[in-house]
Write a protein that holds these residues in place. Structure first.
Motif, mmCIF file in Angstrom:
data_model
loop_
_atom_site.group_PDB
_atom_site.id
_atom_site.type_symbol
_atom_site.label_atom_id
_atom_site.label_comp_id
_atom_site.label_asym_id
_atom_site.label_seq_id
_atom_site.Cartn_x
_atom_site.Cartn_y
_atom_site.Cartn_z
ATOM 1 N N ILE A 175 0.811 -1.014 0.188
ATOM 2 C CA ILE A 175 0.072 -0.290 -0.240
ATOM 3 C C ILE A 175 0.869 1.048 -0.159
ATOM 4 O O ILE A 175 1.738 1.152 1.039
ATOM 5 N N CYS A 176 0.694 2.007 -1.101
ATOM 6 C CA CYS A 176 1.382 3.359 -0.986
ATOM 7 C C CYS A 176 0.562 4.662 -0.402
ATOM 8 O O CYS A 176 -0.511 4.758 -0.979
ATOM 9 N N GLY A 177 1.137 5.105 0.459
ATOM 10 C CA GLY A 177 0.225 6.338 1.196
ATOM 11 C C GLY A 177 0.209 7.657 0.345
ATOM 12 O O GLY A 177 1.131 7.874 -0.519
ATOM 13 N N MET A 178 -0.851 8.159 0.519
ATOM 14 C CA MET A 178 -1.334 9.327 -0.318
ATOM 15 C C MET A 178 -0.555 10.572 0.103
ATOM 16 O O MET A 178 -0.069 10.523 1.470
ATOM 17 N N ILE A 179 -0.678 11.584 -0.414
ATOM 18 C CA ILE A 179 -0.389 12.907 0.098
ATOM 19 C C ILE A 179 -1.581 13.880 -0.288
ATOM 20 O O ILE A 179 -2.658 13.381 -1.034
ATOM 21 N N SER A 180 -1.773 14.922 0.420
ATOM 22 C CA SER A 180 -2.909 15.662 0.439
ATOM 23 C C SER A 180 -3.443 16.274 -1.000
ATOM 24 O O SER A 180 -4.501 16.594 -1.239
ATOM 25 N N HIS A 181 -2.336 16.286 -1.805
ATOM 26 C CA HIS A 181 -2.692 17.088 -3.166
ATOM 27 C C HIS A 181 -3.472 15.987 -3.841
ATOM 28 O O HIS A 181 -3.754 16.175 -5.234
ATOM 29 N N LEU A 182 -3.622 14.681 -3.471
ATOM 30 C CA LEU A 182 -4.861 13.717 -4.240
ATOM 31 C C LEU A 182 -4.363 13.134 -5.540
ATOM 32 O O LEU A 182 -4.212 11.851 -5.842
#
Length: 659
Positions: A113-120
């Motif tokens: 699973i690769c974590g997101m950043i807030s920029h979507l």
């Protein structure tokens, strides 16, 4: 709601039900703890569980998923320990990101699973890099990236889909269309009737599904995977659903018409799937109750255990240590080894060539770098030697290619991204400063990416092909920034950048390409990143500089032999060699910081502040800065000459000498 069972067994259907129900019950518990102040923020996916769970169940456990805020079902279906997840949501050092990230902004290699950043948007192009790696390894695997309907408005959506289509990558792009981007409804996000219609524009297959139907999601992902692998093409899926709670709990849902909430409440994915299982007589009301109570008991046990654990104290040393992954020790040239004279540009090309031999997992990406050999011909002939799989022309999409480089890194590859000109890095800025730079600090994942940036003025290229923009990045923890001034350093620092698992920005001055030559060891070697180079010693004035400034300082020193000038070439701009800077101050007590970049906000300001704070007692004069004018880089030769710091060096040095 119609459920197509196909070949799913009774046991699998019941397991699917538990997988669907579990994240709902976890969320209900989290909402309770949120009201009690035991978690600080929550992004609810209630009503959308079927998409996350169905997609995850349809993939192999070693196929990467790139989820978003409301995809708790991805994490639970991959059986991540709830105890550690809760620590994550609390911001505890015992969580997956050691308290450094909120909610679902983290990843786990173990669980793919690769974590997101807030920029979507940026996770979409990371999926491209992952699938490119599968393709290169001849593995029948896909990657799956989530986005919301709001995220499809971002440029990264277009870039990622276009790259996946052009490179024939087996990526599944999954749009969760839940009606609102925070409070912005879909009619203010796009004008096409359906987002899936965009698939045709990229030449890929598109599917539109009921995102609240667990089995429809499951079968759609299975079919998308089959198609992606068989046809070696990406697939775009639009899953229709609805967000039943606020964007996050504090924002509420007052902007949503009540009738719309009521309509979608009647399409609750769990209630419908329970009804389906009851129709098949696989379960009854008592069985539903028993399963719910058993899962609630399990959740309470995990949460209570987590609440009882004591978090370790904050350690400043640990925080700083985790900015970078450990880098290998430098491999200096062998004493007495053969050297040959090389131009600056040829030293870069040779270093790149030797890196391709040393690292069979190194992929080169950039505009026109294949048959054409790049704008400056640095990769000329590389396609013939290494093939188009490893030397890849890219569309005009800097951001997506940097993101793809990060995706390759997740799969154990190294990559180089060539910016045709350093000026164009603005189009990839977000990926560099928010994804590459922060990912190791956030969840221990390396970003083994080198970004090459031909920079600098002096060649009459005007405002958009001449900038010295290194200072934009020196403020970003997690990046390493090198800026060689000699052919030997150009090769050694480039090979060091490839050896280093951290993201390295490699600035190369265009005006030095064919104007500077020098001895370069033939065999591969590396120069330590973070170590400055003392060019010459002196007693009168110390010039601290880098890049073209080194040659300006040397030229000035030769023209003014009456002055004993100490010249320090920083070579690495992040991290800085503060010990070498201190020694330069000690040598003369008078310091000029020289760089081509503009004065305001340039790296010279940071260095002079450090000297004033740490070396004040060693100074015999104020620290002075000589830099480019605070204007864009002009085109006309006379204006460009006037812009450059070189034209003002003499007045600053005279002022220091006479102080």
């Amino acid at each position: 709601m119609y459920f197509e069972r196909a070949h799913i067994s009774d046991g699998e259907l019941l397991a699917f039900y538990k997988a669907l129900l579990y994240p709902r019950l976890v969320e209900e518990k989290m909402l309770l703890l949120l009201r009690q102040g035991k978690v600080s923020k929550w992004f609810s996916g209630i009503g959308q569980e079927a998409i996350a769970v169905g997609a995850t169940l349809a993939l192999d456990n070693d196929e990467w998923i790139l989820p978003l805020h409301r995809n708790l079902g991805v994490f639970t279906a991959r059986q991540m320990p709830l105890q550690q997840l809760f620590h994550q949501w609390q911001g505890s050092p015992l969580g997956f990101s050691k308290g450094r990230e909120r909610s679902f902004h983290f990843g786990s290699r173990q669980h793919h699973i690769c974590g997101m950043i807030s920029h979507l948007g940026p996770q979409l192009s990371i999926a491209d890099g992952i699938s490119l790696a599968h393709k290169l390894k001849k593995e029948d695997k896909v990657s799956l990236a989530f986005t919301g309907e709001g995220g499809t408005s971002e440029g990264e959506f277009h870039e990622a889909l276009n790259v996946a289509a052009v490179w024939d990558l087996p990526v599944i792009f999954l749009i969760e269309n839940n009606g609102y981007g925070l409070s912005t409804p879909v009619e203010e996000q796009y004008r096409c009737e359906q987002l899936v219609q965009r698939a045709a524009g990229y030449g890929m297959r598109g599917m539109r599904i009921n995102g609240n139907n667990l089995l429809e999601v499951y079968h759609a992902i299975k079919e998308a995977k089959r198609h992606a692998l068989h046809e070696q093409q990406p697939v775009l899926i639009e899953a229709m659903t609805f967000r039943m709670r606020g964007h996050e709990e504090a924002s509420g849902t007052k902007y949503v018409p009540p009738a719309l909430l009521e309509e979608w409440a009647r399409q609750d994915p769990i209630q419908h799937f329970e009804g389906f299982l009851q129709f098949l007589q696989l379960i009854n009301e008592e069985g539903i109750h028993d399963i719910r109570e058993a899962l609630k008991h399990e959740i309470d046990r995990e949460i209570n255990t987590a609440l009882a654990e004591v978090s370790p104290p904050v350690s400043e040393a640990d925080e700083l240590k985790d900015i970078y992954a450990p880098a290998p020790s430098p491999i200096p040239p062998v004493a007495g080894a053969a050297t040959h004279d090389k131009r600056f540009i040829d030293a870069i090309s040779e270093g790149l060539d030797q890196a391709m031999v040393q690292y069979p997992n190194l992929i080169l990406m950039g505009q026109d770098i294949a048959e054409y050999g790049g704008a400056f011909k640095i990769t000329d002939g590389f396609v013939a030697r290494y093939g188009k799989e490893r030397v890849r022309n890219t569309p005009l999409c800097e951001s997506a290619i940097v993101g793809a480089g990060l995706g390759l890194s997740l799969m154990g590859y190294k990559s180089m991204v060539e910016m045709q000109f350093a000026d164009f890095v603005t189009c990839g800025f977000n990926q560099i400063v928010n994804n590459l730079a922060k990912i190791h600090y956030r969840w221990g994942q390396t970003a083994d990416v080198v970004v090459r940036l031909p920079a600098g003025a002096g060649v009459g290229a005007g405002p958009f092909h001449s900038q010295s923009n290194e200072a934009w990045f020196t403020h970003v923890p997690g990046l390493k920034i090198v800026y060689p001034a000699t052919p030997a350093d150009a090769k050694g620092l480039l090979l060091a950048a490839f050896a280093d698992p951290n993201p390295v920005l490699y600035f190369e001055h265009k005006a030095l390409y064919r104007s500077i030559s020098g001895p370069v060891p033939e065999a591969p070697y590396t120069i330590e990143i973070g170590k400055a180079n003392l060019i010459q010693t002196g007693d009168d004035i110390s010039i601290i500089t880098y890049g073209a400034g080194v040659h300006w300082a040397l030229e000035y020193s030769k023209q003014h032999p009456q002055l004993s000038i100490h010249i320090l070439d920083l070579r690495t701009l992040l991290p800085l060699d503060y010990e070498a800077i201190r020694e330069a101050v000690t040598a003369t007590g008078k310091v000029l910081i020289l760089h081509e970049d503009t004065l305001t906000g340039g790296l010279g300001g940071e260095i002079s502040a450090w000297i004033a704070e740490h070396c004040f007692a060693l100074l015999d004069a104020p620290v002075m800065r000589c830099a480019g004018l605070d204007t864009p880089v002009p085109f006309a030769a006379s204006l460009e000459k006037n812009f450059l710091a070189k034209t003002r060096m003499h007045q600053y040095i005279e002022q220091l000498a006479n102080y």
